[in-house]
Write a protein that holds these residues in place. Structure first.
Motif, PDB file in Angstrom:
ATOM      1  N   CYS A 176       0.836  -1.207   0.000  1.00 20.52           N
ATOM      2  CA  CYS A 176       0.000   0.000   0.000  1.00 20.52           C
ATOM      3  C   CYS A 176       0.870   1.257   0.000  1.00 20.52           C
ATOM      4  O   CYS A 176       0.598   2.209  -0.746  1.00 20.52           O
ATOM      5  N   ASP A 177       1.905   1.263   0.818  1.00 17.23           N
ATOM      6  CA  ASP A 177       2.795   2.425   0.863  1.00 17.23           C
ATOM      7  C   ASP A 177       3.468   2.657  -0.482  1.00 17.23           C
ATOM      8  O   ASP A 177       3.575   3.797  -0.943  1.00 17.23           O
ATOM      9  N   ALA A 178       3.943   1.586  -1.113  1.00 22.76           N
ATOM     10  CA  ALA A 178       4.635   1.724  -2.400  1.00 22.76           C
ATOM     11  C   ALA A 178       3.715   2.333  -3.453  1.00 22.76           C
ATOM     12  O   ALA A 178       4.120   3.241  -4.202  1.00 22.76           O
ATOM     13  N   LEU A 179       2.475   1.862  -3.510  1.00 23.15           N
ATOM     14  CA  LEU A 179       1.528   2.382  -4.500  1.00 23.15           C
ATOM     15  C   LEU A 179       1.179   3.842  -4.225  1.00 23.15           C
ATOM     16  O   LEU A 179       1.126   4.668  -5.148  1.00 23.15           O
ATOM     17  N   LEU A 180       0.963   4.186  -2.958  1.00 20.16           N
ATOM     18  CA  LEU A 180       0.594   5.557  -2.613  1.00 20.16           C
ATOM     19  C   LEU A 180       1.768   6.516  -2.804  1.00 20.16           C
ATOM     20  O   LEU A 180       1.588   7.654  -3.256  1.00 20.16           O
ATOM     21  N   ILE A 181       2.978   6.069  -2.467  1.00 25.95           N
ATOM     22  CA  ILE A 181       4.163   6.914  -2.661  1.00 25.95           C
ATOM     23  C   ILE A 181       4.376   7.191  -4.148  1.00 25.95           C
ATOM     24  O   ILE A 181       4.641   8.328  -4.560  1.00 25.95           O
TER      25      ILE A 181
END
Length: 204
Positions: free
Chosen positions: A48-53
């Motif tokens: 989730c963090d990778a996609l949002l970043i």
């Protein structure tokens, strides 16, 4: 080496925002302390963090090319949020409390992963952290992609540490003093990132 500088900036900014003690981190820690699907929980948080970043860095970078004023809005909104969060962290540090594992029956993997998604994606702070704050800083880097890679690396390292190390560090993590020290460190990092956001505007 602009690429290396962008990577280290992304690593520092990502770490300073991700390490902030909130609902997501407390949930991952609790899962690690209970040894309940903790690796899968960490992988969901990393993804989730990778996609949002990526959405923040590349999406906001494109937006700023069309609307430069958006940078000022993102910058000063982020500064206000970071300073406010730092104050809250210092207030928590002045209080007391610790994290303890909860004795409860083991839940199925699907239920735990749905809870992880809810804790992550229904929290408005995650969008401010990853899309707005990381995105606004990353969009100003000479190599935004490498900056994003650094921020994602911070997420992978942090959630991996929480999930795998929580069981071994359970006695230490249960101490209120440990959380006071973490919150003080969080406040200092938040103020550092706020200054990183504000400095370009103040120097012109």
């Amino acid at each position: 080496m602009p690429g290396f500088g962008s990577f280290t900036n992304g690593l520092f900014v990502g770490a300073s925002l991700i390490i902030a003690i909130g609902a997501q981190n407390a949930f991952v820690l609790a899962q690690g302390l209970r040894r309940e699907h903790h690796v899968a929980v960490a992988l969901v948080c990393m993804t989730c963090d990778a996609l949002l970043i990526a959405a923040g860095v590349f999406g906001l970078a494109s937006l700023l090319q069309m609307y430069p004023l958006a940078l000022d809005v993102a910058r000063w909104g982020g500064v206000a949020f970071l300073v406010g969060y730092a104050v809250l962290a210092l207030r928590r540090a002045a209080g007391s409390g610790g994290l303890r594992a909860v004795d409860a029956p083991r839940r199925p993997l699907g239920s735990v992963l749905l809870t992880t998604l809810a804790v992550t994606l229904l929290n408005p702070h995650v969008y401010i952290d990853t899309v707005v704050l990381v995105g606004s800083i990353g969009a100003q880097q000479p190599t935004p992609g490498i900056f994003a890679l650094g921020a994602v690396s911070a997420s992978i390292l942090w959630f991996g540490l929480l999930a795998i190390g929580a069981a071994r560090l359970a006695p230490l993590l249960a101490r209120p003093l440990t959380w006071r020290l973490i919150d003080v460190g969080v406040a200092l990092m938040m103020l550092s990132v706020a200054w990183m956001l504000a400095r370009p505007a103040l120097s012109t």
